[in-house]
Enzyme design. Structure first.
Site: not given
Ligand code: ADP
Length: 230
Positions: A16, A91, A129, A162, A173
């Site tokens: 994404k 999400r 990554r 990360r 996750r």
């Molecule tokens: P990925 O999609 O690869 O897990 P992101 O950078 O989108 O990575 O998200 C990293 C972390 O940030 C998630 O594991 C969560 O803890 C938090 N996060 C991101 N977006 C949301 C969301 N929309 N709702 C709740 N937590 C979020």
């Protein structure tokens, strides 16, 4: 169609962030990544950042109210007036409900693109990554390694892993995704908003971006609702 926003949907590691960065350049729309926004709060140690640091490190989702508020403020900014790309949001079903209200008030239609990727590939991708902490460039040791090991091609900064890309956290996750985010697939399908599945396991990031662009509505087209899935 009316103005629309692009929701990039898919599991962690489905690409994404990479796709949003490519499409941001091609479409000249802002890229809104809730993950990046939340990480920024953690790095700056804001009140919010202090509250969510541990949750993020362990791969859990941040509570809906906190994320919803950030998005509400961000999409009210003037650069979002023509359209924008959402990466990592919504999400959960409550987040989707909130977004739907905000978009209706702005006269926007959400267009959902679901990045379809095999789970085995995801674990391998996330574990390999690397991220540039300065410019945000993403590298993958398997398919897009930097020219010099652990050094950013663009600015020479030392790349980092990360915190939540460690293997035990990756599993958490993916579980959070299955439990809280996957039900959104059904929600989107039933919503009647344009919904497109795009194959995102094979091909270069540019090729996948091309597949996404091919399913997006043309500005001014009449296809407002209705579903499609390739
Ligand atoms: P990925 O999609 O690869 O897990 P992101 O950078 O989108 O990575 O998200 C990293 C972390 O940030 C998630 O594991 C969560 O803890 C938090 N996060 C991101 N977006 C949301 C969301 N929309 N709702 C709740 N937590 C979020």
């Amino acid at each position: 169609m009316n103005r629309f926003c692009l929701i990039l949907f898919g599991p962690p590691g489905s690409g994404k962030g990479t796709q949003a960065k490519l499409l941001r350049q091609r479409m000249a729309w802002p890229h809104i990544s809730t993950g990046d926004m939340l990480r920024d709060h953690v790095a700056r140690r804001t009140d919010l950042g202090v509250q969510i640091g541990e949750m993020m490190q362990s791969g859990k989702l941040v509570p809906d109210e906190m994320v919803n508020r950030l998005v509400e403020v961000r999409i009210a900014e003037p650069d979002c007036g023509r359209g924008f790309i959402l990466d990592g949001y919504p999400r959960t079903i409550p987040q989707a409900g909130m977004l739907e209200k905000l978009l209706a008030a702005k006269g926007f239609t959400p267009v959902v693109v679901y990045l379809e990727v095999d789970y085995n590939r995801i674990v391998a991708r996330l574990a390999g990554r690397r991220l540039c902490p300065v410019c945000g460039a993403l590298y993958s040791l398997a398919s897009n390694a930097p020219e010099i090991s652990m050094v950013c091609d663009y600015d020479g900064a030392t790349l980092v892993i990360r915190d939540d890309d460690r293997e035990e956290v990756i599993r958490e996750r993916l579980e959070a995704y299955d439990r809280q985010t996957l039900p959104l697939l059904d929600y989107f399908r039933k919503s009647g908003y344009p919904f497109h599945g795009v194959e995102a396991s094979e091909g270069s990031p540019q090729a996948i971006a091309g597949r996404i662009e091919a399913v997006l509505p043309q500005p001014g087209s009449q296809a407002s609702k209705g579903m499609a899935s390739e």
